[in-house]
Design a protein around this motif. Sequence first.
Motif: not given
Length: 173
Positions: A75-98
């Motif tokens: 499951l560690l690569p899933v955590a890595d992917s979530l962190e990378q996705g979060l880093a790629a999403v801008g602060a004002d992106d509606p997907a960020r909160e989710g």
Amino acid sequence: MNHSQQHHDESFEDQDAQSSLDAAEQELGQIEQQLAAAREEVLRTRAEMDNLRKRLMREMEAARKFGGERILGDLLPVADSLEQGLAAVGADDPAREGLELTMKQFASALEKHGLAQIDPAGQAFDPAEHQAISAQPSAEHPENTVIAVLQKGYRLHERVLRPALVVVAKGAD
């Protein structure tokens, strides 16, 4: 029966009785040795059983603690992917909160099973928990300090499941 013959018969009976007594004492000595050996064997068996019970308890505890190691590692690569996705999403992106909420839930689930994140930025390099990918000269960081974390590591209870991949400061050239 004359007196001499009577004395001879008594003497023969005494020798017979003494011989029987000696044989009984010898047999009793052998039985006592067998009993002592049996007692020693019982004590040894008890000690072996106690050691076996303790070993099985330790193994059961280790299986309970580390039984999920493989699936958690997967499951560690899933955590890595979530962190990378979060880093790629801008602060004002509606997907960020989710994404942030999903990451928090996922991290909480991992922690519940004994998984702890190793994020050593700014700490001293520890080869037991960190894997140095490179070393860079740095005037602002002491030598052997982690200056960048390329991939966070994870520890399952006291065992390192995956070391953190880091960049370490080396003395300025």
